[in-house]
Design a protein around this motif. Structure first.
Motif, PDB file in Angstrom:
ATOM      1  N   TYR A 252     -44.972 -11.114 -10.339  1.00 46.43           N
ATOM      2  CA  TYR A 252     -45.723 -11.688  -9.262  1.00 46.43           C
ATOM      3  C   TYR A 252     -45.346 -10.765  -8.009  1.00 46.43           C
ATOM      4  O   TYR A 252     -46.204 -10.280  -7.128  1.00 46.43           O
ATOM      5  N   PHE A 253     -44.050 -10.787  -7.738  1.00 41.80           N
ATOM      6  CA  PHE A 253     -43.579 -10.250  -6.409  1.00 41.80           C
ATOM      7  C   PHE A 253     -43.564  -8.731  -6.392  1.00 41.80           C
ATOM      8  O   PHE A 253     -44.140  -8.168  -5.645  1.00 41.80           O
ATOM      9  N   VAL A 254     -43.238  -8.210  -7.437  1.00 36.23           N
ATOM     10  CA  VAL A 254     -43.085  -6.795  -7.498  1.00 36.23           C
ATOM     11  C   VAL A 254     -44.587  -6.006  -7.652  1.00 36.23           C
ATOM     12  O   VAL A 254     -44.905  -5.209  -7.061  1.00 36.23           O
ATOM     13  N   ASN A 255     -45.499  -6.699  -8.759  1.00 40.03           N
ATOM     14  CA  ASN A 255     -46.690  -6.075  -8.954  1.00 40.03           C
ATOM     15  C   ASN A 255     -47.674  -6.501  -7.817  1.00 40.03           C
ATOM     16  O   ASN A 255     -48.473  -5.964  -7.381  1.00 40.03           O
ATOM     17  N   ALA A 256     -48.030  -7.768  -7.839  1.00 33.65           N
ATOM     18  CA  ALA A 256     -49.091  -8.624  -7.044  1.00 33.65           C
ATOM     19  C   ALA A 256     -48.751  -8.079  -5.562  1.00 33.65           C
ATOM     20  O   ALA A 256     -49.709  -7.579  -4.570  1.00 33.65           O
ATOM     21  N   VAL A 257     -47.535  -8.593  -5.021  1.00 33.13           N
ATOM     22  CA  VAL A 257     -47.235  -8.360  -3.602  1.00 33.13           C
ATOM     23  C   VAL A 257     -46.942  -7.256  -3.122  1.00 33.13           C
ATOM     24  O   VAL A 257     -47.640  -6.448  -2.418  1.00 33.13           O
ATOM     25  N   LEU A 258     -45.818  -6.367  -3.657  1.00 39.94           N
ATOM     26  CA  LEU A 258     -45.347  -5.259  -3.416  1.00 39.94           C
ATOM     27  C   LEU A 258     -46.265  -4.217  -3.772  1.00 39.94           C
ATOM     28  O   LEU A 258     -46.731  -3.336  -3.226  1.00 39.94           O
ATOM     29  N   GLY A 259     -46.800  -4.271  -4.779  1.00 40.99           N
ATOM     30  CA  GLY A 259     -47.892  -3.201  -5.539  1.00 40.99           C
ATOM     31  C   GLY A 259     -49.021  -3.451  -4.995  1.00 40.99           C
ATOM     32  O   GLY A 259     -49.635  -2.186  -4.471  1.00 40.99           O
ATOM     33  N   ARG A 260     -49.726  -4.341  -4.888  1.00 44.73           N
ATOM     34  CA  ARG A 260     -51.162  -4.346  -4.354  1.00 44.73           C
ATOM     35  C   ARG A 260     -51.244  -4.907  -2.928  1.00 44.73           C
ATOM     36  O   ARG A 260     -52.336  -5.194  -2.445  1.00 44.73           O
ATOM     37  N   ARG A 261     -50.243  -5.151  -2.644  1.00 45.39           N
ATOM     38  CA  ARG A 261     -50.101  -5.768  -0.912  1.00 45.39           C
ATOM     39  C   ARG A 261     -50.840  -7.141  -0.885  1.00 45.39           C
ATOM     40  O   ARG A 261     -51.293  -7.467   0.232  1.00 45.39           O
ATOM     41  N   ALA A 262     -50.584  -8.043  -1.975  1.00 43.23           N
ATOM     42  CA  ALA A 262     -51.413  -9.273  -1.910  1.00 43.23           C
ATOM     43  C   ALA A 262     -50.352 -10.182  -1.066  1.00 43.23           C
ATOM     44  O   ALA A 262     -49.301  -9.925  -1.154  1.00 43.23           O
TER      45      ALA A 262
ATOM     46  N   PHE B 151     -48.251 -13.424  -0.795  1.00 46.16           N
ATOM     47  CA  PHE B 151     -47.485 -14.203  -1.289  1.00 46.16           C
ATOM     48  C   PHE B 151     -47.900 -15.833  -1.265  1.00 46.16           C
ATOM     49  O   PHE B 151     -47.956 -16.295  -0.072  1.00 46.16           O
ATOM     50  N   ASP B 152     -48.335 -16.346  -2.307  1.00 41.76           N
ATOM     51  CA  ASP B 152     -48.895 -17.720  -2.475  1.00 41.76           C
ATOM     52  C   ASP B 152     -48.702 -18.368  -3.828  1.00 41.76           C
ATOM     53  O   ASP B 152     -49.725 -18.387  -4.580  1.00 41.76           O
ATOM     54  N   LYS B 153     -47.496 -18.812  -4.263  1.00 38.84           N
ATOM     55  CA  LYS B 153     -47.388 -19.440  -5.499  1.00 38.84           C
ATOM     56  C   LYS B 153     -46.471 -20.922  -5.213  1.00 38.84           C
ATOM     57  O   LYS B 153     -45.526 -21.111  -4.473  1.00 38.84           O
TER      58      LYS B 153
ATOM     59  N   GLY C 250     -46.104 -15.675   1.894  1.00 37.32           N
ATOM     60  CA  GLY C 250     -45.417 -14.832   2.606  1.00 37.32           C
ATOM     61  C   GLY C 250     -46.373 -13.799   2.935  1.00 37.32           C
ATOM     62  O   GLY C 250     -47.372 -13.372   2.252  1.00 37.32           O
ATOM     63  N   VAL C 251     -46.131 -12.897   3.991  1.00 37.55           N
ATOM     64  CA  VAL C 251     -46.929 -11.779   4.192  1.00 37.55           C
ATOM     65  C   VAL C 251     -46.035 -10.337   4.459  1.00 37.55           C
ATOM     66  O   VAL C 251     -44.651 -10.660   4.758  1.00 37.55           O
ATOM     67  N   LEU C 252     -46.420  -9.334   4.152  1.00 39.52           N
ATOM     68  CA  LEU C 252     -45.706  -7.952   4.107  1.00 39.52           C
ATOM     69  C   LEU C 252     -46.143  -7.364   5.390  1.00 39.52           C
ATOM     70  O   LEU C 252     -47.100  -7.534   6.001  1.00 39.52           O
ATOM     71  N   GLU C 253     -45.181  -6.574   6.073  1.00 38.52           N
ATOM     72  CA  GLU C 253     -45.221  -6.111   7.142  1.00 38.52           C
ATOM     73  C   GLU C 253     -44.930  -4.465   6.842  1.00 38.52           C
ATOM     74  O   GLU C 253     -44.160  -3.984   6.325  1.00 38.52           O
ATOM     75  N   LEU C 254     -46.135  -3.800   7.342  1.00 38.72           N
ATOM     76  CA  LEU C 254     -45.980  -2.375   6.872  1.00 38.72           C
ATOM     77  C   LEU C 254     -45.617  -1.407   8.097  1.00 38.72           C
ATOM     78  O   LEU C 254     -45.940  -1.819   9.206  1.00 38.72           O
TER      79      LEU C 254
ATOM     80  N   VAL D 162     -41.927  -2.849   4.973  1.00 39.53           N
ATOM     81  CA  VAL D 162     -40.748  -2.546   5.400  1.00 39.53           C
ATOM     82  C   VAL D 162     -40.189  -4.143   5.592  1.00 39.53           C
ATOM     83  O   VAL D 162     -38.983  -4.215   5.619  1.00 39.53           O
ATOM     84  N   ARG D 163     -40.924  -4.943   5.862  1.00 38.34           N
ATOM     85  CA  ARG D 163     -40.525  -6.219   5.938  1.00 38.34           C
ATOM     86  C   ARG D 163     -41.392  -7.562   5.063  1.00 38.34           C
ATOM     87  O   ARG D 163     -42.521  -7.088   5.169  1.00 38.34           O
ATOM     88  N   PHE D 164     -40.719  -8.590   4.671  1.00 36.70           N
ATOM     89  CA  PHE D 164     -41.568  -9.508   4.159  1.00 36.70           C
ATOM     90  C   PHE D 164     -41.198 -10.801   4.803  1.00 36.70           C
ATOM     91  O   PHE D 164     -39.915 -11.172   4.618  1.00 36.70           O
ATOM     92  N   THR D 165     -42.015 -11.615   5.274  1.00 37.41           N
ATOM     93  CA  THR D 165     -41.672 -12.731   5.945  1.00 37.41           C
ATOM     94  C   THR D 165     -42.708 -13.876   5.541  1.00 37.41           C
ATOM     95  O   THR D 165     -43.740 -13.717   5.193  1.00 37.41           O
ATOM     96  N   GLY D 166     -41.940 -15.131   5.338  1.00 36.64           N
ATOM     97  CA  GLY D 166     -42.437 -16.095   4.722  1.00 36.64           C
ATOM     98  C   GLY D 166     -41.870 -17.548   4.787  1.00 36.64           C
ATOM     99  O   GLY D 166     -40.999 -17.516   5.804  1.00 36.64           O
ATOM    100  N   THR D 167     -42.589 -18.525   4.368  1.00 36.90           N
ATOM    101  CA  THR D 167     -42.090 -19.717   4.281  1.00 36.90           C
ATOM    102  C   THR D 167     -41.898 -20.495   2.745  1.00 36.90           C
ATOM    103  O   THR D 167     -42.683 -19.938   1.987  1.00 36.90           O
ATOM    104  N   ILE D 168     -41.031 -21.302   2.745  1.00 43.68           N
ATOM    105  CA  ILE D 168     -40.763 -22.167   1.575  1.00 43.68           C
ATOM    106  C   ILE D 168     -40.838 -23.802   1.836  1.00 43.68           C
ATOM    107  O   ILE D 168     -40.144 -24.198   2.688  1.00 43.68           O
ATOM    108  N   LEU D 169     -41.806 -24.315   1.129  1.00 45.01           N
ATOM    109  CA  LEU D 169     -41.989 -25.841   1.408  1.00 45.01           C
ATOM    110  C   LEU D 169     -41.680 -26.503  -0.107  1.00 45.01           C
ATOM    111  O   LEU D 169     -42.120 -26.281  -1.210  1.00 45.01           O
TER     112      LEU D 169
END
Length: 361
Positions: free
Chosen positions: A269-279, A281-283, A302-306, A313-320
């Motif tokens: 999910y992280f490699v293909n959906a988030v990094l690959g398709r810029r989705a 992160f919500d899991k 989380g969201v990507l910063e381009l 270049v950066r991935f920022t997020g939260t964990i609950l």
């Protein structure tokens, strides 16, 4: 000199000639009288004149004994130094930072306009003050001890507070060097850091509010640098994951916390959906806490910063931590299943009762 009929022609300024001659007549001689002289080519040379009157046996004046030394190089050096000092003073007076030259007792000897503006004193008023008159954080005794320490070490940089003429206080950063000249001099530059301090305090307040809010909500945060592959985490996130300072905060480190039956799915999910398709992160997924090996449910977002070229270049997020919510949902599901089963059994009972009633009729 053969072309000169009267030495008066050699003097650039006749006032110099008159003054030199007056001293010669009054004192019987002059020594080291410096003035400009004309050269044959029309240029000017600076000379130092030594002269005395030669007297006869009866006290009559017989001759003048004169000596001339070319001091043009010295005068040019002095003029260059004067201009340099004037330029130095201009720089100090127009500098944005305050400048103070202190004597060995802390008395202000030189001050620029910037420091006058900071303290709202005039230059004349400041030249009648000593550092302890302006210092807020240090007593006169501790200020004297501090100056002795600077004298021994040669320099220092520190933050303190100074008092203005109206009694108000402002924060300053002082950079000071000691010079062992003229009995000792302290060369000080001061910068008003009041706004910087306020901004720093406001930032610390916001950070404290964020930490408190995260702790109350049980929400941890992270920033992943995709160039290094390492992430920084908040204290709350460390608690959720059960990790300490020695934990390797990398993508591999995160995956090692993910429960084994979730690990492959989350990596994909992280490699293909988030990094690959810029989705985004919500899991929701399960982890095993490192410190107590307890299974916990978490919700990651989380969201990507381009960069300007569209590269992440950066991935920022939260964990609950949603373990309690998941347990409540599971309990609710069980209760609903039990209710449905009870309702079903009740319906079956009513149906059986109705059939028995009709049979009796």
């Amino acid at each position: 000199m053969s072309a000169v009929k009267d030495t008066a022609e050699l003097w650039v300024d006749q006032a110099d000639r008159a003054h030199c001659c007056a001293r010669l007549q009054a004192d019987g001689g002059v020594q080291g009288y410096v003035c400009p002289y004309k050269r044959k080519d029309g240029g000017v040379v600076w000379i130092s004149i030594g002269a005395k009157i030669g007297y006869g046996a009866n006290g009559e004046r017989l001759y003048y004994d004169c000596f001339f030394q070319d001091v043009t190089g010295r005068k040019e050096a002095e003029e260059a130094l004067r201009k340099s000092e004037e330029g130095y003073q201009d720089i100090l007076q127009t500098a944005m930072d305050g400048f103070l030259l202190l004597g060995p007792d802390g008395r202000i000897l030189v001050v620029n306009e910037a420091y006058c503006g900071m303290t709202r004193y005039s230059r004349g008023e400041l030249l009648n003050l000593r550092v302890p008159d302006l210092e807020v954080n240090e007593t006169p005794e501790s200020a004297a001890a501090h100056m002795q320490k600077v004298k021994e070490s040669g320099a220092d940089r520190f933050e303190t507070r100074h008092r203005r003429k109206d009694g108000s206080v402002f924060d300053v950063e002082i950079s000071v060097q000691y010079r062992d000249v003229d009995g000792g001099r302290f060369v000080c530059f001061s910068r008003d850091i009041t706004e910087r301090k306020r901004a720093g305090e406001a930032l610390r307040d916001r950070e404290q509010l964020l930490r408190t809010s995260q702790r109350v909500a049980g929400l941890g945060s992270f920033i992943l640098d995709l160039k290094t592959g390492l992430w920084e985490s908040s204290a709350v996130l460390d608690e959720i994951f059960g990790i300490g300072e020695g934990f390797e905060r990398s993508v591999e480190g995160w995956l090692s916390l993910v429960k084994a039956d979730w690990r492959e799915r989350m990596s994909d999910y992280f490699v293909n959906a988030v990094l690959g398709r810029r989705a985004r992160f919500d899991k929701e997924y399960q982890i095993i806490r490192r410190n107590d090996e307890r299974v916990r449910w978490v919700h990651g977002q989380g969201v990507l910063e381009l960069d300007e070229d569209g590269r992440p270049v950066r991935f920022t997020g939260t964990i609950l931590d949603i373990t309690e919510r998941k347990a409540a949902e599971e309990e609710k599901t069980k209760l609903e299943a039990q209710l449905r089963h009870a309702q079903k059994m009740e319906s079956v009972g009513r149906l059986a009762g109705g059939i028995a009633h009709r049979s009796e009729e």
